[in-house]
Design an enzyme around this catalytic site. Structure first.
Site, PDB file in Angstrom:
ATOM      1  N   MET A  24      -3.861 -13.084  -4.352  1.00  0.00           N
ATOM      2  CA  MET A  24      -5.037 -13.029  -3.478  1.00  0.00           C
ATOM      3  C   MET A  24      -6.111 -12.126  -4.100  1.00  0.00           C
ATOM      4  SD  MET A  24      -3.685 -13.342   0.367  1.00  0.00           S
ATOM      5  CE  MET A  24      -3.189 -11.664   0.588  1.00  0.00           C
ATOM      6  N   ALA A  26      -7.866  -8.732  -5.969  1.00  0.00           N
ATOM      7  CA  ALA A  26      -7.759  -7.265  -5.879  1.00  0.00           C
ATOM      8  C   ALA A  26      -6.557  -6.829  -6.724  1.00  0.00           C
ATOM      9  CB  ALA A  26      -7.633  -6.800  -4.430  1.00  0.00           C
ATOM     10  N   LEU A  27      -6.558  -7.303  -7.944  1.00  0.00           N
ATOM     11  CA  LEU A  27      -5.367  -7.193  -8.797  1.00  0.00           C
ATOM     12  C   LEU A  27      -5.139  -5.762  -9.293  1.00  0.00           C
ATOM     13  CD1 LEU A  27      -5.755 -10.481 -10.891  1.00  0.00           C
ATOM     14  CD2 LEU A  27      -4.652 -10.146  -8.660  1.00  0.00           C
ATOM     15  N   HIS A  31       0.402  -6.916 -10.194  1.00  0.00           N
ATOM     16  CA  HIS A  31       0.033  -8.288 -10.543  1.00  0.00           C
ATOM     17  C   HIS A  31       0.076  -8.475 -12.066  1.00  0.00           C
ATOM     18  CE1 HIS A  31      -2.253  -7.691  -6.650  1.00  0.00           C
ATOM     19  NE2 HIS A  31      -1.607  -8.809  -6.375  1.00  0.00           N
ATOM     20  N   GLY A 150       6.429 -11.438  -6.791  1.00  0.00           N
ATOM     21  CA  GLY A 150       6.877 -10.046  -6.820  1.00  0.00           C
ATOM     22  C   GLY A 150       7.996  -9.791  -5.824  1.00  0.00           C
ATOM     23  N   GLU A 151       8.956  -8.975  -6.252  1.00  0.00           N
ATOM     24  CA  GLU A 151      10.009  -8.546  -5.322  1.00  0.00           C
ATOM     25  C   GLU A 151       9.432  -7.640  -4.235  1.00  0.00           C
ATOM     26  OE1 GLU A 151      13.157  -6.731  -7.562  1.00  0.00           O
ATOM     27  OE2 GLU A 151      13.874  -8.658  -8.309  1.00  0.00           O
ATOM     28  N   LYS A 152       8.237  -7.107  -4.470  1.00  0.00           N
ATOM     29  CA  LYS A 152       7.567  -6.264  -3.475  1.00  0.00           C
ATOM     30  C   LYS A 152       7.551  -6.981  -2.115  1.00  0.00           C
ATOM     31  CE  LYS A 152       4.084  -3.643  -1.733  1.00  0.00           C
ATOM     32  NZ  LYS A 152       3.426  -4.567  -0.860  1.00  0.00           N
ATOM     33  N   ASP A 153       7.273  -8.295  -2.143  1.00  0.00           N
ATOM     34  CA  ASP A 153       7.292  -9.105  -0.918  1.00  0.00           C
ATOM     35  C   ASP A 153       8.627  -9.859  -0.898  1.00  0.00           C
ATOM     36  OD1 ASP A 153       4.265  -9.016   0.128  1.00  0.00           O
ATOM     37  OD2 ASP A 153       4.283  -9.039  -2.053  1.00  0.00           O
ATOM     38  N   VAL A 179       6.273  -2.868  -9.013  1.00  0.00           N
ATOM     39  CA  VAL A 179       5.633  -1.824  -9.817  1.00  0.00           C
ATOM     40  C   VAL A 179       5.142  -0.734  -8.862  1.00  0.00           C
ATOM     41  CG1 VAL A 179       3.737  -1.294 -11.408  1.00  0.00           C
ATOM     42  CG2 VAL A 179       4.977  -3.463 -11.608  1.00  0.00           C
TER      43      VAL A 179
HETATM   44  P1  AMP Z   1      -0.859 -10.669  -3.275  1.00  0.00           P
HETATM   45  O1  AMP Z   1      -2.081 -10.741  -4.116  1.00  0.00           O
HETATM   46  O2  AMP Z   1      -0.705  -9.405  -2.522  1.00  0.00           O
HETATM   47  O3  AMP Z   1      -0.658 -11.909  -2.444  1.00  0.00           O
HETATM   48  O4  AMP Z   1       0.353 -10.671  -4.300  1.00  0.00           O
HETATM   49  C1  AMP Z   1       0.473 -11.649  -5.300  1.00  0.00           C
HETATM   50  C2  AMP Z   1       1.812 -11.493  -5.964  1.00  0.00           C
HETATM   51  O5  AMP Z   1       1.895 -10.184  -6.538  1.00  0.00           O
HETATM   52  C3  AMP Z   1       2.980 -11.620  -4.981  1.00  0.00           C
HETATM   53  O6  AMP Z   1       4.022 -12.366  -5.604  1.00  0.00           O
HETATM   54  C4  AMP Z   1       3.374 -10.187  -4.755  1.00  0.00           C
HETATM   55  O7  AMP Z   1       4.729 -10.033  -4.410  1.00  0.00           O
HETATM   56  C5  AMP Z   1       3.097  -9.573  -6.111  1.00  0.00           C
HETATM   57  N1  AMP Z   1       2.935  -8.120  -6.022  1.00  0.00           N
HETATM   58  C6  AMP Z   1       2.119  -7.427  -5.172  1.00  0.00           C
HETATM   59  N2  AMP Z   1       2.294  -6.102  -5.337  1.00  0.00           N
HETATM   60  C7  AMP Z   1       3.228  -5.950  -6.318  1.00  0.00           C
HETATM   61  C8  AMP Z   1       3.854  -4.814  -6.936  1.00  0.00           C
HETATM   62  N3  AMP Z   1       3.555  -3.572  -6.587  1.00  0.00           N
HETATM   63  N4  AMP Z   1       4.782  -5.049  -7.891  1.00  0.00           N
HETATM   64  C9  AMP Z   1       5.129  -6.312  -8.258  1.00  0.00           C
HETATM   65  N5  AMP Z   1       4.573  -7.426  -7.706  1.00  0.00           N
HETATM   66  C10 AMP Z   1       3.643  -7.239  -6.747  1.00  0.00           C
END
Ligand code: AMP
Length: 288
Positions: A24, A26-27, A31, A150-153, A179
């Protein structure tokens, strides 16, 4: 690195099988890690399409309109990060390109892992319906050989795996570890909204996961998480230990995951970590 903003341009620019990273925007460094992994895997597998990143703030997965409205948009910096991480093509569509007004984009049936009581669905109703809808749509448009999440989610990763299976899609779903900042806070596009005081309090989430890891059994681990969070004045939406794959109740001896969601100030944060169950007999045999 190419930038395309429409389905038609994506189709025209697509250069064979690729590894895909949906985001989404805001990398941040979390990411970047996913993109580096995708670029590495696509090179190792000789995939001509390289790594494709999508940047799309998906309105259908936000159950809170205020959260959607303030979601950060940093396209220029995102493109720099993508380029540096080895991305071959960025697809950054407008809402109408994903959900054209004259085309029905179906919401796939939710896999069971999405609706486990007490987890994300209980606190963000409709969220996973939106996630499944956009991920299926993006998979259909990008047609990747593999996709990195990401395992974060953690729950989202299991939901995407289950949905991919349900549809018989030939896409390998790869999970990358979370991360963190040097002090343990899981990186998130929403961390920028934390006040200095809340940023410090937010460290209780990773501390709580460490405390859980020191316990042998899920109930003790859950109590440890609640204690650490409460000491920081945080009442979690959930702080639980579940079966890592199904997110149902932990099974004796099975691989588990400790998961937390909590509001810190007005920012909703999530984090999770592996939890290894140790039976007392095994633990004492191991001298634990
Ligand atoms: P988002 O932009 O928040 O939808 O995230 C996009 C992808 O990045 C998803 O697969 C998230 O799980 C992953 N992601 C977000 N934050 C982290 C992080 N801190 N470490 C690893 N992957 C992440």
């Amino acid at each position: 690195m190419k930038l395309v903003t429409t389905r038609a341009d994506l189709r025209a620019a697509r250069n064979g099988p690729a590894v895909f990273v949906p985001t989404m925007g805001a990398l941040h460094a979390g990411h970047a890690r996913l993109i580096e992994r995708a670029a590495k895997d696509s090179a190792a597998l000789g995939l001509t399409g390289g790594c494709i990143v999508s940047i799309f703030v998906n309105p259908t997965q936000f159950n809170d309109p205020a959260d959607f409205a303030r979601y950060p948009k940093t396209l220029e910096a995102d493109l720099d990060l993508c380029r540096a991480a080895g991305c071959s093509m960025v697809y950054a569509p407008a809402v109408d390109d994903i959900y054209p007004p004259d085309e029905e984009v179906p919401t796939p049936p939710l896999p069971e892992v999405a609706t486990r009581p007490g987890l994300e669905d209980a606190h963000r109703p409709g969220h996973f319906a939106g996630v499944c809808r956009v991920v299926k749509r993006l998979f259909d448009l990008v047609r990747p050989a593999a996709a990195v999440f990401g395992e974060k989610d953690w729950q989202q990763l299991q939901v995407v795996r289950a949905m991919t299976q349900q549809h018989g899609l030939d896409i390998e779903i790869v999970g990358e570890p979370t991360v963190r900042e040097a002090d343990g806070l899981a990186m998130s596009s929403r961390n920028r909204f934390l006040s200095a005081e809340d940023r410090a309090r937010a460290l209780a989430l990773s501390r709580a996961l460490c405390a859980a890891a020191g316990e042998k059994q899920p109930p003790a681990a859950e109590a440890a998480m609640r204690r650490v969070l409460s000491e920081a004045g945080i009442i979690p939406e959930y702080a639980v230990v579940r079966d890592a794959a199904t997110l149902g109740p932990p099974r004796g001896g099975g691989v588990c995951r400790a998961l937390i969601a909590a509001r810190v100030g007005d920012v909703r944060l999530i984090d999770n970590a592996a939890f290894v169950q140790r039976h007392s007999e095994t633990a004492s045999a191991l001298g634990l």
